[in-house]
Scaffold this motif. Structure first.
Motif, PDB file in Angstrom:
ATOM      1  N   SER A   6       0.849  -1.196   0.000  1.00 39.70           N
ATOM      2  CA  SER A   6       0.000   0.000   0.000  1.00 39.70           C
ATOM      3  C   SER A   6       0.881   1.240   0.000  1.00 39.70           C
ATOM      4  CB  SER A   6      -0.916   0.008   1.214  1.00 39.70           C
ATOM      5  OG  SER A   6      -0.161   0.205   2.393  1.00 39.70           O
ATOM      6  N   ASN A   9      -3.223   6.010   0.208  1.00 39.19           N
ATOM      7  CA  ASN A   9      -4.550   5.392   0.340  1.00 39.19           C
ATOM      8  C   ASN A   9      -4.857   4.406  -0.781  1.00 39.19           C
ATOM      9  OD1 ASN A   9      -4.656   7.334  -1.603  1.00 39.19           O
ATOM     10  ND2 ASN A   9      -6.757   7.965  -1.173  1.00 39.19           N
ATOM     11  N   HIS A  27     -10.088   3.726  -0.403  1.00 43.19           N
ATOM     12  CA  HIS A  27      -9.841   4.304   0.921  1.00 43.19           C
ATOM     13  C   HIS A  27      -9.701   5.814   0.799  1.00 43.19           C
ATOM     14  CE1 HIS A  27      -9.373   0.801   3.516  1.00 43.19           C
ATOM     15  NE2 HIS A  27      -8.758   0.174   2.522  1.00 43.19           N
ATOM     16  N   ILE A  31      -3.583   3.743   4.286  1.00 39.54           N
ATOM     17  CA  ILE A  31      -3.751   2.338   4.713  1.00 39.54           C
ATOM     18  C   ILE A  31      -2.596   1.989   5.656  1.00 39.54           C
ATOM     19  CG2 ILE A  31      -3.788  -0.055   3.900  1.00 39.54           C
ATOM     20  CD1 ILE A  31      -4.849   1.103   1.201  1.00 39.54           C
ATOM     21  N   SER A  43      -7.839  -4.653   4.046  1.00 40.37           N
ATOM     22  CA  SER A  43      -7.021  -3.469   4.327  1.00 40.37           C
ATOM     23  C   SER A  43      -7.765  -2.574   5.317  1.00 40.37           C
ATOM     24  CB  SER A  43      -6.724  -2.708   3.040  1.00 40.37           C
ATOM     25  OG  SER A  43      -7.925  -2.318   2.414  1.00 40.37           O
ATOM     26  N   ASP A  45      -7.566   1.389   7.090  1.00 39.59           N
ATOM     27  CA  ASP A  45      -6.898   2.692   7.019  1.00 39.59           C
ATOM     28  C   ASP A  45      -6.934   3.389   8.379  1.00 39.59           C
ATOM     29  OD1 ASP A  45      -9.384   3.888   7.326  1.00 39.59           O
ATOM     30  OD2 ASP A  45      -9.669   4.249   5.184  1.00 39.59           O
TER      31      ASP A  45
END
Length: 817
Positions: A6, A9, A27, A31, A43, A45
């Protein structure tokens, strides 16, 4: 099959370590947790939103929003054998078990009222290790919600946990200070500690399944593999890959093979990077005032650490005998030596004797150079003092000037390739030349501005000088004259490097450009923009790569020299040239953006055809090989030499049935000796036909166009040329008109001044063959005399030019400049 990573985002899936095959965007915030889960990936965030993605379709399977106040997700784990279930840890200390297929909360664990930092599955089913912010590790059974055992480390929160699976009941735990604790699960006690495994927090650790290998990494930009094969259960480093943990400040190629780059970073370390393979990388360690004391104290409490290296110089000669790198440290008067062979800091600390007792605050070393023999280091200080030290013994060998070499701070020192000259530049704007051995001042000159750096190309004797007004000068150390001046940068010049042949000077500046200047033509031939300014540059001694380091960037970038493998236009760039931003090279193959723009210039260069004659005043030679015209006068001698001693004999052809003598014993009949002595040579005489060359010369009398007969003559070999020229005379079947036509053809060649050497050779052969006829015929005699005058004029002009050139050459070779 896939690796998930990641960035901010966005979540990416990589295949074969280089190709991005999936991108998951949804997101809103960064993340911070990832968990691959069969056909899905989970995942989380920092806004506390958990998303379950379908890997292939890149669609959201499920999204769960958690309330930050009651359950802020800080750890994710899929317990083995728990179908469709994930365990979540929170900053509030509670844990939750979710079924993500049906989106149900199955069970909530009360926890220990301390934030959960990490969750790890134990080799036993239902057992999970929970790392807490207090430094506790809870080994917990999630089936019955029972705590099996509890450990505590003294170095702060637990950052990572891993279990050995090769038969040893051992658990490893990482800490924020870089230590690793190994716990014995059967004895329920601390087995051993691995202190300073990393110089920063342990970010991740993982035992290789079924093997005594532990892989760890940290924010110090290092990944290490530890093997547990020694007594006491502690691990030793098996393999490691590491870079700088803070951006590099200075890079230089080491040696002549172009395979090692020495790099000094803001983290205080000196490292060697290989351009061939990462397994040849090595770290020379951190600078230290007292190595023994530093080792006792360990990395964290080390007060003996030297500040980062600002400039250094290295030399390969004698590197196996003594230290071969000398470095200046930021704001520090003492220069350190380093040993490349031993990969460690050297034995000597180089500083003037008057400062051996106390360390001055405002005086520091600013410039350094090593002689090409590796015996001496020349160091310049901020006071204007320049000292010489012996590299083997570290003894002070004198200084330049009575007390100091310059009034201002030293901005650069350079020693030439033969240890004859030392060149120093001071901030007051003077550049001085000193005798290396006697320390006498030979020459001093004022520069147009205050210099900010020096770089000497030892082979060519060209000195590059960067100035505070962002201009660059090239100075020839033989004549001590400034031979080139370049301006065009709009920021401080950070670094300079020469190409191995000394033809290019490459500079980087704070205006984020990297420019290549062509010294012979004095032009800018290449310029490109980068996202962040290049701090340091170095060109490979083999000329294949340019290495660069950039502001706030940990890596060293390699740029390949396009002129080595493709046609590159070295025309100067126009004054209004706008450089394009080039992305820094990466391991991921990216299509070059500016290739299309360069193709046009390349095509122009390929299509360029040199004209037959560059100028009417110039004498142009043909491109024919020498064998076609050089031996025309000596053809009769060559023929005599090549004449066979006896004529070749034709082999007798045998009959199909060999005749035999009748009798009891069959015998072959001996062949009869033939006596065939008839001559095969036919005297052509009147039967001789006119050749193509002859016909074309006849036509040229009326048209006055002689290119066709000349082209035909150029295509013939020496023997054929002689036959053609013999055939021009009346006794060979020719005529006076054709001979006159031939002389006019030669005259035309001399007027136009091309195929000059062919005109001389053809005329010489013609005169040799037909001298009697030429002298008896008045028309031909007139044409020949005209040719003679023309030849003499051309030759006098040529001879003058040759004499001039030879004089200049002789003067340059012998005169003392």
């Amino acid at each position: 099959m896939l690796i998930f990573a990641s960035y901010d985002n966005i979540l990416h899936a990589f295949a074969r370590n280089k190709e991005v095959v999936h991108t998951y965007g949804g997101h809103k915030a960064r993340i911070h947790l990832l968990q691959p889960f069969g056909d899905h990936v989970i995942s989380v965030d920092v806004d506390n939103i958990l998303i379950v993605w379908n890997i292939q379709s890149e669609e959201k399977y499920l999204q769960v929003d958690f309330d930050k106040a009651t359950f802020a997700v800080s750890a994710v784990l899929h317990p083995s054998t728990y179908l469709n279930k994930i365990l979540l840890g929170s900053e509030q200390g509670s844990l939750q078990l979710w079924n993500i297929r049906s989106n149900k909360l199955l069970y909530s664990f009360p926890g220990w009222h301390l934030a959960v930092t990490t969750l790890e599955q134990a080799p036993a089913v239902d057992v999970v290790a929970v790392g807490l912010v207090s430094g506790h590790i809870i080994v917990h059974n999630i089936k019955f919600d029972e705590t099996l055992m509890k450990f505590q480390q003294d170095w702060g929160p637990i950052t990572a946990i891993s279990f050995r699976t090769d038969g040893h009941p051992v658990m490893a735990a990482g800490s924020p200070v870089g230590h690793i604790a190994l716990w014995d699960l059967e004895e329920k006690k601390l087995m051993c500690q691995m202190q300073d495994a990393h110089s920063t927090a342990i970010a991740g650790m993982s035992f290789v399944p079924g093997e005594p290998l532990l892989i760890t990494n940290g924010a110090d930009n290092a990944i290490r593999v530890w093997i547990f094969d020694g007594p006491g259960g502690t691990g030793r480093i098996l393999r490691s890959r590491m870079g700088h943990s803070a951006p590099p400040t200075k890079i230089r190629y080491h040696g002549q093979n172009g395979e090692q780059i020495l790099s000094a970073g803001q983290d205080g370390t000196l490292q060697s990077f290989s351009t061939v393979h990462e397994k040849f990388n090595k770290s020379l360690g951190r600078g230290s005032i007292n190595k023994k004391k530093s080792k006792k104290k360990g990395l964290k409490l080390d007060t003996m650490v030297l500040p980062p290296i600002t400039v250094f110089a290295s030399e390969v000669a004698h590197q196996s005998d003594w230290d071969n790198i000398v470095a200046c440290h930021q704001g520090y008067i003492t220069c350190t030596t380093w040993n490349y062979q031993k990969s460690s800091m050297g034995a000597h600390k180089l500083r003037p004797e008057e400062f051996s007792k106390h360390k001055p605050i405002d005086i520091h070393a600013t410039a350094v150079d090593i002689t090409s023999c590796g015996n001496f280091a020349v160091i310049g200080l901020s006071t204007g003092q320049v000292d010489v030290y012996n590299m083997q013994s570290g003894i002070h060998r004198g200084l330049y000037g009575k007390e100091r070499a310059h009034e201002g701070a030293i901005r650069g020192v350079a020693v030439d390739g033969l240890n004859q000259l030392v060149i120093t530049a001071g901030s007051e704007g003077l550049i001085k030349f000193w005798k290396f051995k006697t320390k006498d001042l030979i020459y001093s000159t004022e520069l147009p501005s205050s210099p900010s750096g020096l770089l000497l190309h030892r082979d060519s004797g060209i000195l590059g000088i960067a100035f505070d007004d962002f201009s660059i000068n090239a100075l020839d150390i033989e004549t001590r004259k400034i031979v080139r001046t370049f301006s065009g940068h709009h920021g401080r010049i950070n670094d300079m490097t020469f190409s191995p042949d000394g033809r290019w000077l490459i500079t980087s500046s704070m205006d984020c450009t990297i420019k290549t200047w062509d010294l012979p033509s004095g032009c800018l031939i290449d310029c490109f923009l980068v996202d962040s300014a290049a701090v340091s540059l170095t060109m490979s001694p083999t000329g294949d790569f340019l290495a660069s380091t950039h502001v706030d960037d940990l890596g060293i970038y390699l740029w390949s020299n396009r002129s080595l493998y493709s046609l590159v236009s070295l025309r100067p760039l126009p004054a209004d040239y706008e450089p394009s931003v080039v992305t820094c090279p990466s391991t991921c193959p990216v299509q070059d953006v500016d290739v299309a723009g360069d193709e046009e210039t390349c095509d122009e260069m390929i299509e360029y055809v040199s004209p037959e004659q560059l100028g009417e005043q110039l004498v142009t030679l043909s491109s024919l090989p020498e064998s076609r015209w050089k031996n025309l006068l000596s053809l009769d001698i060559i023929k005599k030499k090549n004449k066979p001693r006896e004529p070749p004999k034709v082999p007798k052809s045998a009959p199909f049935f060999i005749p035999t003598v009748p009798g009891l014993i069959p015998r072959y009949i001996a062949p009869e000796e033939g006596n065939d002595t008839q001559s095969k040579v036919v005297n052509l005489g009147v039967l001789a036909q006119k050749s193509d060359f002859y016909i074309q010369l006849e036509e040229a009398l009326s048209t006055n166009e002689y290119t066709a007969p000349l082209r035909l003559l150029k295509s013939l070999g020496p023997s054929n040329i002689e036959i053609e020229l013999r055939g021009l005379a009346p006794e060979g079947g020719g005529s006076m008109e054709v001979m006159l036509s031939f002389l006019r053809m030669i005259e035309m060649m001399l007027i136009k001044k091309y195929n000059f050497e062919l005109a001389q050779a053809y005329l010489a052969l013609f005169l040799k063959l037909h001298l009697k006829i030429l002298s008896s015929e008045p028309d031909l005699l007139e044409a020949v005399s005209r040719l003679s005058v023309q030849l003499e004029e051309t030759w006098i002009h040529l001879r003058t030019l040759f004499s001039q050139s030879l004089c200049v050459l002789t003067y340059v070779k012998s005169a003392l400049l």
